[in-house]
Design a protein around this motif. Structure first.
Motif, PDB file in Angstrom:
ATOM      1  N   ALA A 227       0.840  -1.196   0.000  1.00  0.00           N
ATOM      2  CA  ALA A 227       0.000   0.000   0.000  1.00  0.00           C
ATOM      3  C   ALA A 227       0.869   1.238   0.000  1.00  0.00           C
ATOM      4  N   ILE A 228       0.280   2.329  -0.464  1.00  0.00           N
ATOM      5  CA  ILE A 228       0.937   3.627  -0.433  1.00  0.00           C
ATOM      6  C   ILE A 228      -0.119   4.683  -0.152  1.00  0.00           C
ATOM      7  N   SER A 229       0.240   5.723   0.566  1.00  0.00           N
ATOM      8  CA  SER A 229      -0.700   6.812   0.815  1.00  0.00           C
ATOM      9  C   SER A 229      -0.909   7.607  -0.467  1.00  0.00           C
ATOM     10  N   SER A 230      -2.142   7.994  -0.711  1.00  0.00           N
ATOM     11  CA  SER A 230      -2.462   8.763  -1.912  1.00  0.00           C
ATOM     12  C   SER A 230      -3.529   9.796  -1.581  1.00  0.00           C
ATOM     13  N   ARG A 231      -3.608  10.816  -2.417  1.00  0.00           N
ATOM     14  CA  ARG A 231      -4.498  11.927  -2.114  1.00  0.00           C
ATOM     15  C   ARG A 231      -5.904  11.699  -2.666  1.00  0.00           C
ATOM     16  N   HIS A 232      -6.883  11.903  -1.842  1.00  0.00           N
ATOM     17  CA  HIS A 232      -8.301  12.032  -2.219  1.00  0.00           C
ATOM     18  C   HIS A 232      -9.031  12.609  -1.021  1.00  0.00           C
ATOM     19  N   VAL A 233      -9.113  11.814   0.037  1.00  0.00           N
ATOM     20  CA  VAL A 233      -9.570  12.283   1.342  1.00  0.00           C
ATOM     21  C   VAL A 233      -8.573  11.777   2.373  1.00  0.00           C
ATOM     22  N   ALA A 234      -8.696  12.246   3.596  1.00  0.00           N
ATOM     23  CA  ALA A 234      -7.787  11.800   4.653  1.00  0.00           C
ATOM     24  C   ALA A 234      -7.829  10.279   4.777  1.00  0.00           C
ATOM     25  N   GLY A 235      -6.653   9.664   4.833  1.00  0.00           N
ATOM     26  CA  GLY A 235      -6.574   8.223   5.001  1.00  0.00           C
ATOM     27  C   GLY A 235      -6.736   7.426   3.722  1.00  0.00           C
ATOM     28  N   HIS A 236      -6.654   8.082   2.554  1.00  0.00           N
ATOM     29  CA  HIS A 236      -6.776   7.350   1.298  1.00  0.00           C
ATOM     30  C   HIS A 236      -5.498   6.558   1.029  1.00  0.00           C
ATOM     31  N   ALA A 237      -5.659   5.351   0.490  1.00  0.00           N
ATOM     32  CA  ALA A 237      -4.516   4.507   0.142  1.00  0.00           C
ATOM     33  C   ALA A 237      -4.787   3.795  -1.172  1.00  0.00           C
ATOM     34  N   SER A 238      -3.723   3.455  -1.874  1.00  0.00           N
ATOM     35  CA  SER A 238      -3.801   2.647  -3.088  1.00  0.00           C
ATOM     36  C   SER A 238      -2.984   1.383  -2.865  1.00  0.00           C
ATOM     37  N   TYR A 239      -3.287   0.328  -3.643  1.00  0.00           N
ATOM     38  CA  TYR A 239      -2.725  -0.994  -3.369  1.00  0.00           C
ATOM     39  C   TYR A 239      -2.111  -1.619  -4.615  1.00  0.00           C
ATOM     40  N   ARG A 240      -1.177  -2.536  -4.359  1.00  0.00           N
ATOM     41  CA  ARG A 240      -0.606  -3.362  -5.417  1.00  0.00           C
ATOM     42  C   ARG A 240      -0.572  -4.813  -4.938  1.00  0.00           C
ATOM     43  N   VAL A 241      -1.060  -5.719  -5.780  1.00  0.00           N
ATOM     44  CA  VAL A 241      -1.022  -7.156  -5.501  1.00  0.00           C
ATOM     45  C   VAL A 241       0.026  -7.779  -6.410  1.00  0.00           C
TER      46      VAL A 241
ATOM     47  N   VAL B 190      -1.168  -6.418 -10.082  1.00  0.00           N
ATOM     48  CA  VAL B 190      -2.259  -5.491 -10.359  1.00  0.00           C
ATOM     49  C   VAL B 190      -2.243  -4.377  -9.321  1.00  0.00           C
ATOM     50  N   VAL B 191      -2.485  -3.159  -9.782  1.00  0.00           N
ATOM     51  CA  VAL B 191      -2.559  -1.985  -8.916  1.00  0.00           C
ATOM     52  C   VAL B 191      -3.996  -1.492  -8.868  1.00  0.00           C
ATOM     53  N   ILE B 192      -4.490  -1.192  -7.668  1.00  0.00           N
ATOM     54  CA  ILE B 192      -5.828  -0.626  -7.496  1.00  0.00           C
ATOM     55  C   ILE B 192      -5.654   0.783  -6.963  1.00  0.00           C
ATOM     56  N   GLY B 193      -5.971   1.765  -7.796  1.00  0.00           N
ATOM     57  CA  GLY B 193      -5.699   3.149  -7.444  1.00  0.00           C
ATOM     58  C   GLY B 193      -6.779   3.837  -6.636  1.00  0.00           C
ATOM     59  N   GLY B 194      -7.966   3.243  -6.559  1.00  0.00           N
ATOM     60  CA  GLY B 194      -9.050   3.934  -5.859  1.00  0.00           C
ATOM     61  C   GLY B 194      -9.372   5.247  -6.535  1.00  0.00           C
ATOM     62  N   ASP B 195      -9.699   6.251  -5.756  1.00  0.00           N
ATOM     63  CA  ASP B 195     -10.032   7.579  -6.281  1.00  0.00           C
ATOM     64  C   ASP B 195      -8.833   8.527  -6.221  1.00  0.00           C
ATOM     65  N   ALA B 196      -7.646   7.979  -6.229  1.00  0.00           N
ATOM     66  CA  ALA B 196      -6.444   8.787  -6.037  1.00  0.00           C
ATOM     67  C   ALA B 196      -6.302   9.868  -7.102  1.00  0.00           C
ATOM     68  N   GLY B 197      -5.814  11.009  -6.674  1.00  0.00           N
ATOM     69  CA  GLY B 197      -5.544  12.118  -7.583  1.00  0.00           C
ATOM     70  C   GLY B 197      -4.237  12.792  -7.242  1.00  0.00           C
ATOM     71  N   ASN B 198      -3.907  13.830  -7.972  1.00  0.00           N
ATOM     72  CA  ASN B 198      -2.649  14.538  -7.780  1.00  0.00           C
ATOM     73  C   ASN B 198      -2.605  15.247  -6.435  1.00  0.00           C
ATOM     74  N   ASP B 199      -1.404  15.348  -5.860  1.00  0.00           N
ATOM     75  CA  ASP B 199      -1.249  16.049  -4.587  1.00  0.00           C
ATOM     76  C   ASP B 199      -1.658  17.514  -4.693  1.00  0.00           C
ATOM     77  N   ASN B 200      -1.495  18.074  -5.878  1.00  0.00           N
ATOM     78  CA  ASN B 200      -1.958  19.445  -6.122  1.00  0.00           C
ATOM     79  C   ASN B 200      -3.436  19.375  -6.485  1.00  0.00           C
ATOM     80  N   PRO B 201      -4.340  19.937  -5.677  1.00  0.00           N
ATOM     81  CA  PRO B 201      -5.772  19.718  -5.876  1.00  0.00           C
ATOM     82  C   PRO B 201      -6.391  20.430  -7.061  1.00  0.00           C
ATOM     83  N   LYS B 202      -5.624  21.261  -7.753  1.00  0.00           N
ATOM     84  CA  LYS B 202      -6.187  21.948  -8.920  1.00  0.00           C
ATOM     85  C   LYS B 202      -5.052  22.454  -9.804  1.00  0.00           C
ATOM     86  N   PRO B 203      -5.357  22.763 -11.063  1.00  0.00           N
ATOM     87  CA  PRO B 203      -4.325  23.323 -11.952  1.00  0.00           C
ATOM     88  C   PRO B 203      -3.810  24.649 -11.406  1.00  0.00           C
ATOM     89  N   PRO B 204      -2.599  25.065 -11.797  1.00  0.00           N
ATOM     90  CA  PRO B 204      -1.707  24.425 -12.778  1.00  0.00           C
ATOM     91  C   PRO B 204      -0.943  23.238 -12.172  1.00  0.00           C
TER      92      PRO B 204
END
Length: 352
Positions: free
Chosen positions: A199-213, A220-234
């Motif tokens: 698992a790795i911590s990822s940004r979406h809401v507090a405590g979000h994580a993504s996984y690799r099996v 296989v990687v399951i990314g969930g709703d992960a997004g960029n650490d920067n919440p908006k452009p640029p």
């Protein structure tokens, strides 16, 4: 890492092999148990979830069964493919949003009714995390209170009166909660035999994580709703750098997706902050190409295929098609296999 070649494709099942032998081959199978994007419901789609199973082809890749997220209808989805919830070895959560987690009470209640003697179900998730707004996202709190409404209603007491062998604490007593702390690098959080989950911590809401099996048959990687650490452009991309690190060299990436049509330049009126915290199909294509993945499975589709609207937000006539999603991924440069998620779509990897 070697890449698999296409062996056969039938309906929603794609089978990929890289070698043959006289002995039973080991396989990894990925099934999208639910592909609904967010809390809305469209044409009965199940809520977000992914089943990953590993074993031999003789037993249908079902020695080890792992469920990642469990939106509404997960139990029904599993039943359609012959997977009793009592056979799951573990359930993993990317985050405790209702559309990713509300199927767990049903799953755990069913196990409590018929499998109170165990074994317990490992529930793997991030430890309690406090948001910038001051509230705490608590996987363990969710697990502790799974049966609260039925306990308060007397329903569970009535069930216990019928069968005192059931656990007095309800379905929560059947969960073995395993939490892990935040990490910007992959950490192993669960293992069984040849199967390892990181698992790795990822940004979406507090405590979000993504996984690799990782298994001998593939990864296989399951990314969930992960997004960029920067919440908006640029920013360079809407995708998560942490998920990309986790996905480097993986065979399959399973990820929630939003189509660019929902962006602020369009006509849907979809809220920009919600759009910006999701990963777009185009950026997922670019990330999958950089990660050298062979397969990209899009799930948690915003918007659903052919839907006239996403929740209250209207779409142009005809909505978004499967080809629209594929075209957006190709615009990102990914030339591998693309699965635009529908409930119970499957992908199989086979190796010696």
């Amino acid at each position: 890492m070697f890449k698999r070649s296409v062996a056969a494709c039938a309906l929603a099942l794609a089978t990929f092999t890289h070698a043959h032998s006289a002995q039973a081959e080991q396989c990894l199978e990925v099934t999208l148990t639910g592909t609904q994007g967010g809390p809305p419901v469209f044409r009965g789609q199940a809520g977000a979830g992914t089943l990953v199973t590993y074993g031999s082809e003789e037993n249908g890749c079902r020695d080890v069964l792992l469920q990642f997220d469990s939106g509404r209808g997960t139990t029904q989805s599993l039943s359609k493919i012959g997977v009793p919830v009592g056979k799951l070895a573990a359930v993993f959560y990317t985050h405790i949003h209702s559309d990713h987690a509300e199927g767990l009470p049903d799953m755990a209640q069913l196990r409590w009714h018929f499998n109170s003697a165990g074994p317990k179900l490992d529930m793997v998730c991030h430890e309690d995390a406090t948001s910038g707004a001051g509230h705490t996202m608590s996987c363990s709190g969710f697990a502790k209170n799974l049966g609260a409404a039925f306990i308060a209603s007397g329903e569970m007491a009535q069930r216990l009166a019928e069968n005192p062998k059931r656990l007095a604490g309800g379905p929560s007593d059947l969960l073995n909660v395993m939490t892990f702390g935040p990490s910007q690098t992959p950490q192993v959080v669960w293992e069984k035999g040849d199967v390892k989950v990181s698992a790795i911590s990822s940004r979406h809401v507090a405590g979000h994580a993504s996984y690799r099996v990782d298994t001998p048959a593939g990864s296989v990687v399951i990314g969930g709703d992960a997004g960029n650490d920067n919440p908006k452009p640029p920013r360079d991309s809407s995708t998560s750098a942490q998920v990309e690190l986790l996905a480097n060299g993986a065979d399959v990436i399973v990820h929630s997706v939003i189509h660019p049509i929902m962006g602020p330049e369009g006509t849907t009126g979809f809220p920009p902050p919600i759009y910006f915290r999701q990963s777009t199909a185009t950026d997922l294509g670019s990330m999958s190409d950089r990660a050298d993945a062979s397969h990209l499975m899009l799930t948690h589709l915003i918007p659903p295929l052919g839907a006239p609207r996403q929740g209250p937000f209207p779409l142009p006539k005809g909505g978004v098609s499967e080809q629209d999603y594929v075209d957006a991924v190709r615009d990102g440069g990914f030339e591998g296999n693309v699965v635009v998620g529908t409930d119970l779509a499957k992908l199989r990897l086979v190796a010696n």
